[in-house]
Scaffold this active site. Sequence first.
Site, PDB file in Angstrom:
ATOM      1  N   ASN A  34      45.738  38.870  44.843  1.00  0.00           N
ATOM      2  CA  ASN A  34      44.351  38.688  45.280  1.00  0.00           C
ATOM      3  C   ASN A  34      44.113  37.225  45.624  1.00  0.00           C
ATOM      4  O   ASN A  34      44.996  36.390  45.459  1.00  0.00           O
ATOM      5  CB  ASN A  34      43.370  39.217  44.221  1.00  0.00           C
ATOM      6  CG  ASN A  34      43.545  38.511  42.894  1.00  0.00           C
ATOM      7  OD1 ASN A  34      43.268  37.322  42.780  1.00  0.00           O
ATOM      8  ND2 ASN A  34      44.034  39.235  41.888  1.00  0.00           N
ATOM      9  N   ASP A  51      43.786  46.249  30.508  1.00  0.00           N
ATOM     10  CA  ASP A  51      42.623  45.364  30.613  1.00  0.00           C
ATOM     11  C   ASP A  51      42.749  44.321  29.494  1.00  0.00           C
ATOM     12  O   ASP A  51      42.602  44.653  28.314  1.00  0.00           O
ATOM     13  CB  ASP A  51      41.336  46.182  30.470  1.00  0.00           C
ATOM     14  CG  ASP A  51      40.112  45.328  30.775  1.00  0.00           C
ATOM     15  OD1 ASP A  51      40.076  44.159  30.326  1.00  0.00           O
ATOM     16  OD2 ASP A  51      39.204  45.822  31.458  1.00  0.00           O
ATOM     17  N   LYS A  84      33.368  46.072  27.501  1.00  0.00           N
ATOM     18  CA  LYS A  84      34.583  45.329  27.112  1.00  0.00           C
ATOM     19  C   LYS A  84      34.420  44.626  25.774  1.00  0.00           C
ATOM     20  O   LYS A  84      35.314  43.920  25.326  1.00  0.00           O
ATOM     21  CB  LYS A  84      34.932  44.321  28.204  1.00  0.00           C
ATOM     22  CG  LYS A  84      35.209  44.983  29.562  1.00  0.00           C
ATOM     23  CD  LYS A  84      35.997  44.076  30.474  1.00  0.00           C
ATOM     24  CE  LYS A  84      36.183  44.734  31.824  1.00  0.00           C
ATOM     25  NZ  LYS A  84      37.358  44.220  32.531  1.00  0.00           N
TER      26      LYS A  84
HETATM   27  N1  CTP Z   1      40.068  41.507  33.177  1.00  0.00           N
HETATM   28  C1  CTP Z   1      41.179  41.538  32.355  1.00  0.00           C
HETATM   29  N2  CTP Z   1      42.198  42.410  32.624  1.00  0.00           N
HETATM   30  C2  CTP Z   1      42.123  43.263  33.659  1.00  0.00           C
HETATM   31  C3  CTP Z   1      40.983  43.256  34.503  1.00  0.00           C
HETATM   32  C4  CTP Z   1      39.979  42.369  34.222  1.00  0.00           C
HETATM   33  O1  CTP Z   1      41.244  40.743  31.423  1.00  0.00           O
HETATM   34  N3  CTP Z   1      43.127  44.088  33.874  1.00  0.00           N
HETATM   35  C5  CTP Z   1      38.970  40.601  32.838  1.00  0.00           C
HETATM   36  C6  CTP Z   1      38.725  39.534  33.866  1.00  0.00           C
HETATM   37  O2  CTP Z   1      39.477  38.364  33.549  1.00  0.00           O
HETATM   38  C7  CTP Z   1      37.246  39.300  33.699  1.00  0.00           C
HETATM   39  C8  CTP Z   1      36.703  40.663  33.308  1.00  0.00           C
HETATM   40  O3  CTP Z   1      37.802  41.384  32.813  1.00  0.00           O
HETATM   41  O4  CTP Z   1      36.962  38.432  32.622  1.00  0.00           O
HETATM   42  C9  CTP Z   1      36.078  41.445  34.424  1.00  0.00           C
HETATM   43  O5  CTP Z   1      36.913  41.461  35.541  1.00  0.00           O
HETATM   44  P1  CTP Z   1      36.437  42.123  36.895  1.00  0.00           P
HETATM   45  O6  CTP Z   1      37.564  42.051  37.884  1.00  0.00           O
HETATM   46  O7  CTP Z   1      35.105  41.605  37.274  1.00  0.00           O
HETATM   47  O8  CTP Z   1      36.166  43.607  36.448  1.00  0.00           O
HETATM   48  P2  CTP Z   1      37.092  44.819  36.196  1.00  0.00           P
HETATM   49  O9  CTP Z   1      37.174  45.066  34.739  1.00  0.00           O
HETATM   50  O10 CTP Z   1      38.394  44.652  36.901  1.00  0.00           O
HETATM   51  O11 CTP Z   1      36.214  45.978  36.837  1.00  0.00           O
HETATM   52  P3  CTP Z   1      35.907  46.291  38.393  1.00  0.00           P
HETATM   53  O12 CTP Z   1      37.090  45.782  39.166  1.00  0.00           O
HETATM   54  O13 CTP Z   1      35.787  47.764  38.402  1.00  0.00           O
HETATM   55  O14 CTP Z   1      34.634  45.578  38.729  1.00  0.00           O
END
Ligand code: CTP
Length: 419
Positions: free
Chosen positions: A213, A311, A352
């Site tokens: 990304n 996550d 979370k």
């Molecule tokens: N995050 C994480 N591990 C993942 C995905 C996300 O630790 N596999 C953490 C990111 O570092 C951030 C938070 O979760 O602090 C939210 O990340 P974000 O990308 O906004 O959300 P997602 O949980 O990925 O949800 P979505 O993509 O559906 O918005």
Amino acid sequence: MSRPLDARTVLLVIAGGIAAYKSLEVIRRLRDKGARVRCILTRGGAEFVTPMSVAALSGEKVYQELFSLTDEGEMGHIRLARDCDAVVVAPATADLMARMASGQADDLATAVLLATDKPVLTAPAMNVQMWQHPATRRNVATLRGDGVQMIGPAAGDLACGEVGPGRMVEPDEIVAAVEALLSDAAHTLSGKTALVTSGPTREAIDPVRYLGNFSSGKQGHAIAAALARRGARVVLVTGPTAEAAPAGVEVRRVETGREMLDACRTALPADIAVFAAAVADWRPERPAAGKLKKSGQGAQGVSLALIQNPDILGTLAQAGPARPSLVVGFAAETESDAARLIERAAHKRASKNADWIVANDVSPGTGVLGGGRNTVHIVTAAGAESWPTLDKTQVADRLAERIATAIAEKDAARGAPAA
Ligand code: CTP
């Protein structure tokens, strides 16, 4: 009226570069702020400014020689290195930085820099090719790893006629950095440990391709630096980025989401955790062992089967003895409506089990992904607070400040001694 640097002593090392003339202004401004300024003038430095000007502006004796009987009698180099609150090297030439990086002590400046136990701030100044030379890059990385702080260089017209990074930053920036270094805030997190994640992750499709990304790591790296400046021991777990390792931070480099989770687990326990990384939510289920070939895929192209990545925030924020006492997550959304953005962030906070969520709109038009500025909303149990658009370093500073306050409140509630 009290001044910000009252009762502080700054040891200023002036090395041999044309920017040395600006150091005279640094002396004046530090003194205006209340600091006592002692100066070491290297042999090269004395080619650009005279000991007389330095003595007149600092109001102090100027130190020049390592093996000076009178100087060693009055103020030995070890005392010179310790009888101060910070050491500032301005200008820091390529040569002086090389000697610092290799731990040499062949003149008064390097001997003092090796002997000091005080924070060191350097303001590099040199020709653009010298700054970009791999040898200088190595030395800068070494110095940063040793905890030396760097300010600049700035880009622009150089005295040699070339253009690019290499110019020493302006005196007021150096003075502001000294103030920040010596402010009371510098110690608000000492004795605390922090884990910060930053940057993107890469998930292999085959041996030569990956899913990734646009995250630059700027925000996460700035947060790690801001926590370290407040005295925390910081472990930064980062995916691949072009960002330099921040001063005084332990960096663990990873590629994939699963490696990031493992590195975070290893870094625990921590008092504070900030999850700023843009972790890939999915990874190819079965990365191909060999490079995928176009032939045989047909005109429709190829479909990849993806499975969810762990996550990291969601895993490490769950209640348990290893849970950091303050867990801060981010919410990267493509949502320009602030109310809806905050609502989604509040949902992420709850799902979370994070204490705070820093919500930002990362739509392409905002320039947040990869850019230098960010507009964030801090979502806590008490509600949401919207900050103005700020440089990512300013967002990091404010966040670190807020974290320090929250940790102090938690300590006070538990009856623990303050940092
Ligand atoms: N995050 C994480 N591990 C993942 C995905 C996300 O630790 N596999 C953490 C990111 O570092 C951030 C938070 O979760 O602090 C939210 O990340 P974000 O990308 O906004 O959300 P997602 O949980 O990925 O949800 P979505 O993509 O559906 O918005």
